[in-house]
Every structure is written in C-alpha cells, then in structure tokens.
Enzyme design. Sequence first.
Site, PDB file in Angstrom:
ATOM      1  N   GLU A 175       6.292  -1.623   0.989  1.00  0.00           N
ATOM      2  CA  GLU A 175       6.070  -2.708   0.042  1.00  0.00           C
ATOM      3  C   GLU A 175       6.728  -2.354  -1.302  1.00  0.00           C
ATOM      4  O   GLU A 175       6.555  -1.230  -1.764  1.00  0.00           O
ATOM      5  CB  GLU A 175       4.576  -2.946  -0.179  1.00  0.00           C
ATOM      6  CG  GLU A 175       4.345  -4.196  -0.989  1.00  0.00           C
ATOM      7  CD  GLU A 175       2.860  -4.506  -1.231  1.00  0.00           C
ATOM      8  OE1 GLU A 175       1.993  -3.784  -0.713  1.00  0.00           O
ATOM      9  OE2 GLU A 175       2.590  -5.464  -1.952  1.00  0.00           O
ATOM     10  N   GLY A 186      -1.035   4.226  -6.058  1.00  0.00           N
ATOM     11  CA  GLY A 186      -2.283   4.826  -5.599  1.00  0.00           C
ATOM     12  C   GLY A 186      -2.339   4.958  -4.089  1.00  0.00           C
ATOM     13  O   GLY A 186      -2.636   6.016  -3.556  1.00  0.00           O
ATOM     14  N   ALA A 187      -2.042   3.847  -3.389  1.00  0.00           N
ATOM     15  CA  ALA A 187      -2.178   3.857  -1.943  1.00  0.00           C
ATOM     16  C   ALA A 187      -1.532   2.608  -1.376  1.00  0.00           C
ATOM     17  O   ALA A 187      -1.152   1.712  -2.134  1.00  0.00           O
ATOM     18  CB  ALA A 187      -3.655   3.893  -1.546  1.00  0.00           C
ATOM     19  N   ASN A 190      -0.815  -0.293   4.768  1.00  0.00           N
ATOM     20  CA  ASN A 190      -0.137  -0.496   6.051  1.00  0.00           C
ATOM     21  C   ASN A 190      -1.147  -0.700   7.180  1.00  0.00           C
ATOM     22  O   ASN A 190      -2.154  -0.014   7.246  1.00  0.00           O
ATOM     23  CB  ASN A 190       0.698   0.735   6.393  1.00  0.00           C
ATOM     24  CG  ASN A 190       1.460   1.235   5.204  1.00  0.00           C
ATOM     25  OD1 ASN A 190       2.272   0.520   4.653  1.00  0.00           O
ATOM     26  ND2 ASN A 190       1.152   2.455   4.780  1.00  0.00           N
ATOM     27  N   HIS A 205     -10.412  -0.851  -1.491  1.00  0.00           N
ATOM     28  CA  HIS A 205      -9.352  -1.831  -1.758  1.00  0.00           C
ATOM     29  C   HIS A 205      -8.372  -1.902  -0.583  1.00  0.00           C
ATOM     30  O   HIS A 205      -8.070  -2.986  -0.071  1.00  0.00           O
ATOM     31  CB  HIS A 205      -8.635  -1.444  -3.058  1.00  0.00           C
ATOM     32  CG  HIS A 205      -7.507  -2.344  -3.445  1.00  0.00           C
ATOM     33  ND1 HIS A 205      -7.639  -3.355  -4.372  1.00  0.00           N
ATOM     34  CD2 HIS A 205      -6.217  -2.400  -3.021  1.00  0.00           C
ATOM     35  CE1 HIS A 205      -6.486  -3.980  -4.506  1.00  0.00           C
ATOM     36  NE2 HIS A 205      -5.595  -3.422  -3.699  1.00  0.00           N
ATOM     37  N   GLU A 206      -7.883  -0.746  -0.164  1.00  0.00           N
ATOM     38  CA  GLU A 206      -6.891  -0.750   0.921  1.00  0.00           C
ATOM     39  C   GLU A 206      -7.518  -1.256   2.214  1.00  0.00           C
ATOM     40  O   GLU A 206      -6.899  -1.994   2.969  1.00  0.00           O
ATOM     41  CB  GLU A 206      -6.284   0.640   1.126  1.00  0.00           C
ATOM     42  CG  GLU A 206      -5.679   1.274  -0.124  1.00  0.00           C
ATOM     43  CD  GLU A 206      -4.719   0.389  -0.901  1.00  0.00           C
ATOM     44  OE1 GLU A 206      -4.069  -0.479  -0.297  1.00  0.00           O
ATOM     45  OE2 GLU A 206      -4.630   0.569  -2.142  1.00  0.00           O
ATOM     46  N   GLU A 246      -3.478  -9.408  -3.994  1.00  0.00           N
ATOM     47  CA  GLU A 246      -3.934  -8.367  -4.909  1.00  0.00           C
ATOM     48  C   GLU A 246      -5.099  -8.824  -5.796  1.00  0.00           C
ATOM     49  O   GLU A 246      -6.072  -8.106  -5.970  1.00  0.00           O
ATOM     50  CB  GLU A 246      -2.770  -7.843  -5.753  1.00  0.00           C
ATOM     51  CG  GLU A 246      -1.672  -7.156  -4.937  1.00  0.00           C
ATOM     52  CD  GLU A 246      -2.173  -6.009  -4.068  1.00  0.00           C
ATOM     53  OE1 GLU A 246      -3.325  -5.540  -4.257  1.00  0.00           O
ATOM     54  OE2 GLU A 246      -1.419  -5.575  -3.166  1.00  0.00           O
TER      55      GLU A 246
END
Length: 883
Positions: free
Chosen positions: A126, A266-267, A270, A302-303, A325
């Site tokens: 991304e 941060g992360a 996927n 969040h992820e 987001e």
Amino acid sequence: MREANPGAIYLKDYSAPAFLINRTELHFELGEEETLVHARLHLLRSPEHAGQAPLELQGQNLELVSVGVDFDELSPDQYRVDEDSLVIDKVPEQFVLKTTTRIRPQDNTSLEGLYKSSGMFCTQCEAEGFRKITYYLDRPDVMAVFTVTITADPARYPVLLSNGNLLDDKILADGRREVLWHDPFPKPCYLFALVAGDLQYVEDTFTTMSGREVSLNLYVEEKDLPKCDHAMDSLKRSMRWDEEVYGRMYDLDIFNIVAVDDFNMGAMENKSLNIFNTSCVLCHPDTTTDAGYQRVEAIVAHEYFHNWSGNRVTCRDWFQLSLKEGFTVFRDAEFSSDMGSRTVKRVEDVSVLRTAQFAEDAGPMAHPVRPESYIEINNFYTLTVYEKGAEVVRMIHTLLGPELFRAGSDLYFRRHDGQAVTCEDFVRAMEDASGCDLGQFRRWYSQAGTPELRVFDEYDEDARTYTLHVSQSCPATPGQASKEPFVIPLAVGLLGDAGNLRLQVAGEEPDYETDDNTHRVLVVDQAEQSFVFTDVGEHPIPSLLRGFSAPVKLDYPYSRGQLCELMSRDDDGFVRWDSAQSLARRVIEEVQQQLAAGQAARVDVLLAQACERLLGDSSLEPAMVAEMLTLPSENYLAEQAKEGEADVELISRARAAVKAAVGEACAGLFLQRYEELAITEPYAASGEQIGQRALRNLCLDYLACANSDYLALARDQFGAADNITDRLAALRALAFYGAESDWSKPLQRFLEDWRGETLAINQWFTVQALMSDSGAVERVRELMQHPAFDPRNPNKVRALVGAFCAQNPRQFHREDGAGYRLLGEVVESLNHSNPQLASRMLTPLTRWRRYRGRAELMRAELERLAALPDLSPDVYELVSKSL
Ligand code: B3K
Ligand code: ZN
C-alpha cells in the site's frame, strides 16, 4: 528545478478499469543476488468498458525478462515498456498474461514493494508498492484471487509466508523449498504480502462466535519471543470486540502477524498476514513505555479491524482512503475506550488532533478528508484522512445514535462485501439504514479547513430562558476560498450553582424518559443560529463541545473563574480537561506578553490553586489528573497564534516559567502525591498502574522543573526503576532540568544497559533530541554518527531527527537557522533512498509562514531543496505546495 515536474492526479478524472483480473498467480524465486517474479494474470476486458483500449500495466524499477499472452511469447515490437509501464496494444477479450520480472529486493531502500529487513524478505504494497514487484493493474478497484508460490533456500528462510491458506509445502530436487499459498478472498494488490526469513513464532487460537477455530501466529526474531504476549492478547480482545460491537467475524482459519525492523509506518493490514513495525508490536517493560503498550493494543486492533473495514470492503481509488482509515481509526478508538478509560482516551486523541491535524488544516498541505487531487498518494496518509476522517465518522455516530449507526454499518458491510467503494457509499448506507438525511453533512468530506464556532449567550431572568447564539465560519484553504456551512453536532450542558441543569430546548418535546437529561446535542447547520433553553432558573455556565463532539475550534468568552468552575465541577470529563487547558493557555499567554514587554513573569495564582485542587481531587482517576495538569504543548500554543506571529522562543520561555511557578507553588502536594503513588507491585501495563505512573512522573517533572534539589528524586528513581516508563521519566527530568553533571552518567548508563535493545536505544536518542539547551543541533548531528544510529532505519531517523524537528521547537527554530539546515540535509539524503520518509520528515519546514522572525530562513531552506535536481515526487509535492 527538475526538468519535468510530476503532474497531479484528480478525483474527477476517475474512470473504471478497462481490464479486470480474475486470478493472479505469482511465483517468487527468492535469491541473494536477484529475485525472479513469474506472474500469470487471468485478465479480461471489463464488460462495462466499451472499445479496444490497450492493456496498460504499472511497473517501477523492474527488469522485464519475458512477456507472453496465452501460449505465445511476445516479441519486443508487440509491447512497449518504459520507466513505469508496460503497454500491449493488441490483446484478446480474455487471456492469460505471463510475465517474468527480475528485481533486487536487497537494494530496495524505499521500503516499498519487496525489500529486505534484517536479512528477511518482506513487502509493503500500500498504496502503490506492488508495481515494484511485477507489472500489474496497481489500483484498488482491481480485485483478484491470489495464488502464491515461493521458492527459497530453506536454511536461510525457514519461514515462507503469504496471504490465505497454506496448500502445499515441499523440498525440491535441488534442495530448495517451495510453498504454495492461496487466498480465497479477491483482493486488490495493495493487500498482497510475502515474508521469508529466519523467524520464530508464538501461537495461540481464537474461536469465533460461529465456532471456527483460528490459528493465531506472531512471527518475530528469536530474541524477541519474550515480547509477544501483549500483542497476542490485544489481538484476541480485538477479535472478540469486533464480534460483539459490530457483529464482524474473522473469515479464515489463520491470522499471522510478522514484526519487521525497517518499516515506513506502524503496520499494514495485508489479508491474514499483517506486517508490523517492531515498535508497534513488541512489548516488554524494559523496552516499551506505558504509552507504547497502549499504542500496540490500538494498532493491533486497528489492523485487525481493517479485515472488514478495508479488506472485505475496500476503496475504489486512493481518494477514498478515509473510507477505510477514518472508519477504522474510529473503530480502534472505541475499542481502546472500551478497554480502558474513555475520557482519557478521548483527551489524548483530541490533543493530537488539535495540535497536529489543526496545524495541517491551517498549512499549505490542507486538504479535505476526501482529497480532490494528489501528486504522490503517500503524502496523503495524513492526520486529516485518518484522525479527522475518524471524527467525521464519530459525528455520524453522534447524529444517528449507536443503534442506527450499527444498522448503518451492518448495511454497509452487507451491501458492499467484496466491493471497492467510495466514501459516498458509506454515507449512503448510513442514510438508508437510519432514514437521516446526511446531504449537507457530506461537506465534511469535501471542504478542507477547521471550522470555527463563535458562541455568546444571553440569560433572561424574567422569562427564565437562556439562549446560545452560535455562528460558524471556516478559513480559506488552498484551492477553496469560501466554504458553505457544515453540519456540526454541538454537545452542550449547562452548569448551575448546584451542578449540571436539566435541559429543555424550546420547541422540543420534554424528555420524560431519561433521568439524565443534562446533556444535549444541538445541530448547528447554518452560518448563524440561536438555541433557546426554557425554564432555566439561574444564569448557568455553558459546558460546550462536550466530548469534543465535532472537530472545530470553539470561541466562547469564558472568564477564568468560569473555567475553574467547569474544570472542577462539570459532569463532562472532556470539558473539565479542556477548561484546564484553556485556563493554562490564558495564563501562559499572559506571561508571554509580560516577557515580550521586558517584564518579569507574574504567573496568575489561580492556576496553581486549581492545580492544588486537582491534585487533591480523589473523584478523578490519576490518569485524568495527569492529563489535566499537563500544560498545553509548545506546538499547540504556536498553533493558537495568528499566522506569522508564533514566537517560539517566547512561548517556550513563558511555558517554562509557568511550569516552574506551579511546581514551586504546589511543591508540597506534588511531593506528597509523588510518594503516595509509588507502586510496590511488579510492573503491569494495567490502566490503574499506567495512570498512577503517569501522575507520579508528572509530579516529578513539575518538581524537577521548579527546583534542582528535586533532581535527587529523579536520580533515585532512575536507579530503582523496574520499567522503562519510570526510567525514562527520571532520565528526562535529569536531562531537561539538570546540568551536564546530572545527566551525562545516567545517559551513559542507559546506553550500556540497553545497548542490545534497539527499541530502548531509540528512546535514548529521543531524550537527547528533546533537550532544549543551545547545543541541541550539534548533539543531534553527533548522534547521527553514533554506531547505534542507522540512517536507513525509519524508526531511528524518527526517534532522533524527527523528534528533534517536530518536538523540540525551541532548538529546531534556533535563530541562526542551524535546525533548518540539519533537516534540509537529512531530507536531501533521504530523497533518493527513502522518499516517503524524506517527505514525512520535511513537514515542520512547510509551516514556515507561522513563525515570527524565522519565516525567511525556513523558506530559504525550502528553496534550496526545490532547486535540487531529481526531487522525488514525494518531496517535490511538499516543497512546491508550501512555497
Ligand atoms: N494501511 C496502512 C498504511 C499504509 C501507508 C502507505 N504509505 C496502515 C494502516 O493504516 O493501517
Ligand atoms: Zn489503517
């Protein structure tokens, strides 16, 4: 100037893809010298797209080895390949495109595409990194089912991962290992991931509400195995929470997280293979601060939440980034609130928003939550898209109420599962499920800038009415000279002598059902409006923008006495904090004026009295007291000044004087609380302990600031601490308020003790970056040569240079411009190696118009950068838009 400046891409030019990809088969042959990527793309012309458009695939830094359509290899006259694309003019309606490309991940310093970090292969795709792996339709509205084969040396890379389920795993005749992964969910290529390395893992399981057992694995380097528990625990709590609060279940049998050292953000979410910056997943009391533990919990959540808000329902194009987001930040903030203290979480978030997002809105890069154009999309992973985007979702939640909001989110996920959609689709689902008209509300997506609310009031004793007159406006932003009124949910209460009053708005039915009707959300949707409350028996103090119900600036002429009342008695925690901030700000600004007039600082005693009351207020949790006693930051104060008038030095001196005065005036109580709050149990990252440490270390900070005698407390704490939070708080007190003899040994000691812990050493860099003595620039330069520093590692660059430029305003804005030159040089050297990081670092310079007496020097550094040959699009966009 560069010869050809990169052009902008516009939302209005969006058109649906001419080709679709049903299936994507990738085969990676990973090697030390080169990596070969064989791709078989099952393409077809989009049925919605008439005509015979050529096939144009994106590709960057790729060496094309071969290209074929179905069974034929193409000769060079059948295709065109240039720096960033591969074009084939004649293709069938439906076909398999076969390409082989050669890439060198080991030389990829941009940390985008396939690259190496500490010896392991990993990816970051991304937004547009996939094109650095193979030629592809690198856009989020092209979704394919991925099958991935990885061949690699099993000795070097015992772990080989990609998205989805592992279908095959074998050793080939030549001794290499080959694995086959298959992800049944169609996805855009930005969600593709691959990891190959010598990693260990911790495992756990989670049973979904439908009874599916999911295997959870967290892959790290062996030395980091003891740092995984908190992230694993956070993951399981996130999975449960998303089931309970949103009815969202996990959809595969496996969920992997991998930690990597070199990572730009941060992360990354996927599909089933999240990749994390080590700093956002590893936790240990010796290397992770309390804030770090909370951040890990929030980012893991969040992820994970992206699996629905982002992956199952994704974005049509990158202008819609806030679709995933903004919504996901809102979701993770609610999760954190449910796990800990809602008010404290809200205050922390608002503090970031008001300091940094408001500054973005007021600066040259201001853009709407849904931008209309960009040069480099990586520059739009901003506080506006994320944090303000989350505020927009929060306002919808406030306007609809929790039940209708949930109905809206259910409809959104049901209606758009498997699709790539827009912010408009999200709002429409909310409207359709709730029956609410969000027509005018949509302006939050298209208008940039921070709206300003002006409020004044009138009390009519005879009529027993109380009226709030509200007007709204929004300053011009680049490309948007004038704005239409927003829909602003303005949550209010009225504070009377004996507490918050029951509210009755004129023209509304009285609410007999709820006992608690001391809180009301007024909907402000015109440029000027009045709201009348009836049956009000006394002249109340308005409690406004409760819970920070909208991302706006509020102006009401409170007296200092009223602020003290709100701060100690209002029943909205946010307003209590905000009133404390306003009071402190007023007092600091007053001292600024005194200092500017050449007078000595005379700090209003009201502030110290208010602080004393707070320190003794046992009805408040310690974390909240700590937040309320934290003075507004220098950056926030600078953000309050008018454009061109922020005087960094004055702000810094005034703030320091106020802090010292409060510290001195309340020394007895600070000391008492410091002692009472000592924790005797072993370290735990529990809300209770975190709050206690926060307040205790704040007491230490005030004491050390007031009188160097108290540095003895810091010395003892530094020696005795069993965790990095306390150790760093002590080290900071010594470094910020002591003389060299106070800090040089402890700094040395910290380095020796934690040399092997790169995340702890990053904090060591930061402490030194934040010391505000006049030698700061030189110290940062020297530390950049330190063996523990690595200019290729974003965490290190951020910990040292980033912290200095963004959080040490006094020395960054040094009179002779040395801070600007330092940043300019760093940006120049990162421009090629890691453009994304370069442009992130540059942000403080782009705000040059704010600062009194510095603007010319700052601008000169930007001009110097602008004149460099070969600026990356990332840096070019920031430089050109800010000049
Ligand atoms: N979606 C990623 C951010 C990717 C940034 C690319 N420059 C992390 C997140 O927001 O969850
Ligand atoms: Zn995200």
